[in-house]
Write a protein that holds these residues in place. Structure first.
Motif, PDB file in Angstrom:
ATOM      1  N   PHE A  87     -11.423  28.790  15.345  1.00 24.76           N
ATOM      2  CA  PHE A  87     -10.744  27.990  14.319  1.00 24.76           C
ATOM      3  C   PHE A  87     -10.015  26.426  15.131  1.00 24.76           C
ATOM      4  CE2 PHE A  87     -10.997  32.148  13.246  1.00 24.76           C
ATOM      5  CZ  PHE A  87     -11.488  32.259  11.715  1.00 24.76           C
ATOM      6  N   LEU A  88     -10.562  25.393  14.828  1.00 26.55           N
ATOM      7  CA  LEU A  88      -9.938  24.214  15.459  1.00 26.55           C
ATOM      8  C   LEU A  88      -9.115  23.457  14.633  1.00 26.55           C
ATOM      9  CD1 LEU A  88     -12.895  22.920  17.692  1.00 26.55           C
ATOM     10  CD2 LEU A  88     -11.429  24.761  18.115  1.00 26.55           C
ATOM     11  N   ASP A  89      -7.807  23.682  14.389  1.00 26.49           N
ATOM     12  CA  ASP A  89      -7.069  22.878  13.578  1.00 26.49           C
ATOM     13  C   ASP A  89      -6.112  22.066  14.117  1.00 26.49           C
ATOM     14  OD1 ASP A  89      -5.056  22.040  11.660  1.00 26.49           O
ATOM     15  OD2 ASP A  89      -5.169  23.851  10.523  1.00 26.49           O
ATOM     16  N   GLY A  90      -6.242  20.815  14.162  1.00 28.11           N
ATOM     17  CA  GLY A  90      -5.394  19.842  14.747  1.00 28.11           C
ATOM     18  C   GLY A  90      -3.831  20.014  14.513  1.00 28.11           C
ATOM     19  N   ARG A  91      -3.611  20.499  13.630  1.00 30.60           N
ATOM     20  CA  ARG A  91      -2.151  20.697  13.160  1.00 30.60           C
ATOM     21  C   ARG A  91      -1.352  21.411  14.368  1.00 30.60           C
ATOM     22  NH1 ARG A  91      -1.071  23.589   8.387  1.00 30.60           N
ATOM     23  NH2 ARG A  91      -2.696  24.893   9.217  1.00 30.60           N
ATOM     24  N   TYR A  92      -2.374  22.462  14.769  1.00 27.70           N
ATOM     25  CA  TYR A  92      -1.617  23.449  15.664  1.00 27.70           C
ATOM     26  C   TYR A  92      -1.523  22.865  17.234  1.00 27.70           C
ATOM     27  CZ  TYR A  92      -3.306  26.849  12.330  1.00 27.70           C
ATOM     28  OH  TYR A  92      -3.796  27.699  11.209  1.00 27.70           O
ATOM     29  N   THR A  93      -2.061  21.716  17.649  1.00 30.05           N
ATOM     30  CA  THR A  93      -1.551  21.042  18.665  1.00 30.05           C
ATOM     31  C   THR A  93      -0.688  19.886  18.809  1.00 30.05           C
ATOM     32  OG1 THR A  93      -3.408  19.478  18.737  1.00 30.05           O
ATOM     33  CG2 THR A  93      -3.886  21.646  19.660  1.00 30.05           C
ATOM     34  N   VAL A 151     -13.859  23.445  12.177  1.00 26.62           N
ATOM     35  CA  VAL A 151     -13.346  22.492  12.549  1.00 26.62           C
ATOM     36  C   VAL A 151     -12.644  21.973  11.329  1.00 26.62           C
ATOM     37  CG1 VAL A 151     -12.872  20.287  14.043  1.00 26.62           C
ATOM     38  CG2 VAL A 151     -14.920  21.658  14.509  1.00 26.62           C
ATOM     39  N   GLY A 152     -11.046  21.892  11.315  1.00 26.43           N
ATOM     40  CA  GLY A 152     -10.734  21.096  10.178  1.00 26.43           C
ATOM     41  C   GLY A 152      -9.213  21.873   9.713  1.00 26.43           C
ATOM     42  N   GLU A 153      -8.461  20.847   8.979  1.00 23.96           N
ATOM     43  CA  GLU A 153      -7.127  21.324   8.675  1.00 23.96           C
ATOM     44  C   GLU A 153      -7.396  22.416   7.754  1.00 23.96           C
ATOM     45  OE1 GLU A 153      -4.314  18.230   7.471  1.00 23.96           O
ATOM     46  OE2 GLU A 153      -5.535  16.847   8.354  1.00 23.96           O
ATOM     47  N   ASN A 154      -6.399  23.327   8.120  1.00 26.49           N
ATOM     48  CA  ASN A 154      -6.194  24.627   7.096  1.00 26.49           C
ATOM     49  C   ASN A 154      -7.515  25.847   7.400  1.00 26.49           C
ATOM     50  OD1 ASN A 154      -3.720  24.097   6.078  1.00 26.49           O
ATOM     51  ND2 ASN A 154      -5.026  22.503   5.001  1.00 26.49           N
ATOM     52  N   CYS A 155      -8.149  25.534   8.464  1.00 22.94           N
ATOM     53  CA  CYS A 155      -9.549  26.167   8.526  1.00 22.94           C
ATOM     54  C   CYS A 155      -9.329  27.938   8.642  1.00 22.94           C
ATOM     55  CB  CYS A 155     -10.296  25.821   9.796  1.00 22.94           C
ATOM     56  SG  CYS A 155      -9.533  25.823  11.421  1.00 22.94           S
ATOM     57  N   VAL A 156      -7.995  28.036   9.153  1.00 14.86           N
ATOM     58  CA  VAL A 156      -7.627  29.468   9.155  1.00 14.86           C
ATOM     59  C   VAL A 156      -7.343  30.142   7.798  1.00 14.86           C
ATOM     60  CG1 VAL A 156      -5.860  31.165   9.825  1.00 14.86           C
ATOM     61  CG2 VAL A 156      -6.739  29.600  11.575  1.00 14.86           C
ATOM     62  N   THR A 157      -6.504  29.618   7.157  1.00 24.57           N
ATOM     63  CA  THR A 157      -6.478  30.205   5.883  1.00 24.57           C
ATOM     64  C   THR A 157      -7.476  29.954   4.677  1.00 24.57           C
ATOM     65  OG1 THR A 157      -5.173  27.991   5.149  1.00 24.57           O
ATOM     66  CG2 THR A 157      -3.817  29.788   5.796  1.00 24.57           C
TER      67      THR A 157
END
Ligand code: NAP
Ligand code: FE
Length: 365
Positions: free
Chosen positions: A174-180, A12-18
């Motif tokens: 991967f939970l990134d709040g930017r994506y929602t 969980v968190g911003e940029n967790c994919v990259t």
């Protein structure tokens, strides 16, 4: 006795994919399964492609997933996965692309032929394991990123039906709040109500256990913090991240308990009237709760920070518009299908077809 099983790693968190390429890349050739717009609008597709290109991993994009995925399209997706020689799937999107990824993963390794007919997917038992998968949710609702379930539309039976397979749990979510953030407000509301229903149906379920209870109330508490933002449309990155986590908690809960008649009755509204899944559940959940033990109901309301069941009803009415009128004839027809659903047995009270008709009528007319 109770069991707890949740094999998905959640980041969980911003940029967790990259920042976690080693968790995203779980094979040598990727198939990205996404919807027409969710991958692009959320920004998740660009992030995934940049990681794959950096790491020189070949990939194909399958972005044909429709809302409420249909079984024949999943078979086509499986053929495409074989043609691409993909050995893992990255799913990006809401419940539809995530559920589609699970079905495509099964059909990719289990070719449809005389020995494996299309509907055999619902047995949950396959000769070959599905392709390994990871998920990047772009809605905060279904929790599909942490469930073994995939819900498919069956035109033959005029409803939706789920399959469940332990190998369909994603390896990592991967939970990134930017994506929602890019979600249209009504989709954000519908999906939040879906998550709320998973938590409520899990908490009030016959199969509820101490572990699911604990997570259900925590999920409701988190959603409760953001009820005003959902109503007013001012969801910031913090709210989006928290709602994603609450939605995953809902998924973890229903992985243990399953859902109830709110979901199975809601499928008719989606199948016959194209009402979004979360909105359909939201229309029905008040009448379901009216019949549940009052202590369990007040624990849910207390976690949400809502004073009474009537206030809950009012809140849902404000955020879920009525998109159509309903008539008695169709309600009676739907109840014939919905009463056959498996999750009727998970309800905390005995459900009859007459009761379902009553619940539909009071909820919709
Ligand atoms: P969805 O059908 O996946 O998506 C709804 C709409 O939102 C689509 O038009 C989609 O666009 C758009 N969208 C998604 N993310 C977006 C973003 N970040 N920005 C802008 N638009 C975005 O909706 P859902 O409610 O998440 O999933 C519903 C499905 O999940 C149903 O089939 C339901 O039965 C299933 N479900 C599964 C489980 C489970 O445990 N597996 C549990 C509950 C429900 P595009 O289509 O163009 O990409
Ligand atoms: Fe749901």
């Amino acid at each position: 006795m109770f069991k707890f099983h949740m094999p998905t790693k959640v980041i969980v968190g911003e940029n967790c994919v990259t920042t976690n390429p080693q968790e995203l890349i779980i094979g040598t050739r990727a198939l990205i399964v996404t919807g027409k717009s969710s991958g692009k609008k959320s920004g998740a597709l660009d992030d995934v492609i940049s990681v794959l290109e950096n790491e020189k991993i070949p990939y194909h994009v399958y972005d044909k997933v429709e809302n409420n995925p249909e079984i024949n399209d999943m078979i086509k997706g499986g053929i495409f996965a074989r043609e691409c020689q993909a050995d893992f799937i990255i799913s990006i999107g809401g419940g539809s692309p995530m559920d589609a990824a699970k079905a495509i993963g099964v059909y990719a390794t289990n070719e449809v032929n005389e020995g494996f007919q299309p509907y055999d997917i619902f047995t949950g038992k396959y000769k070959n394991k599905p392709l390994p998968m990871v998920a990047i949710p772009t809605t905060s609702g279904t929790g599909s990123e942490v469930t073994p379930y995939s819900i498919l539309t069956l035109h033959k039976e005029k409803t939706k039906r789920s399959f469940s397979c332990v190998d369909c749990f994603f390896k990592t979510a991967f939970l990134d709040g930017r994506y929602t953030i890019s979600l249209p407000l009504q989709v954000a509301r519908n999906t939040a109500v879906d998550a709320m229903c998973h938590l409520i149906e899990g908490y009030t379920n016959k199969k509820a256990s101490p572990s699911s209870d604990y997570m259900a109330l925590e999920g409701l508490r988190i959603i409760g913090k953001h009820l005003n933002a959902l109503e007013n449309g001012n969801l910031d990155i913090n709210a989006c991240t928290e709602l994603l986590w609450a939605s995953s908690l809902g998924g973890i809960v229903i992985s243990q308990t399953g859902t109830t008649i709110v979901h199975s009755m809601g499928y008719a509204l989606t199948y016959f009237c194209d009402i979004p899944h979360g909105m359909a559940n939201g229309y029905l959940v008040y009448e379901y709760l009216k019949r549940v033990d009052s202590v369990r109901v007040s624990n849910c309301l207390c976690a949400l920070g809502i004073k009474s069941l009537e206030n809950f009803k009012e809140y849902l009415k404000k955020i879920l518009p009525r998109v159509r009128n309903f008539n008695e004839k169709e309600i009676i027809d739907w109840s014939e299908i919905s009463i056959k659903a498996r999750n009727v047995a998970s309800c905390p009270y005995e459900v009859t077809r007459e009761m379902e008709i009553e619940i539909y009528k009071s909820s919709l007319m």
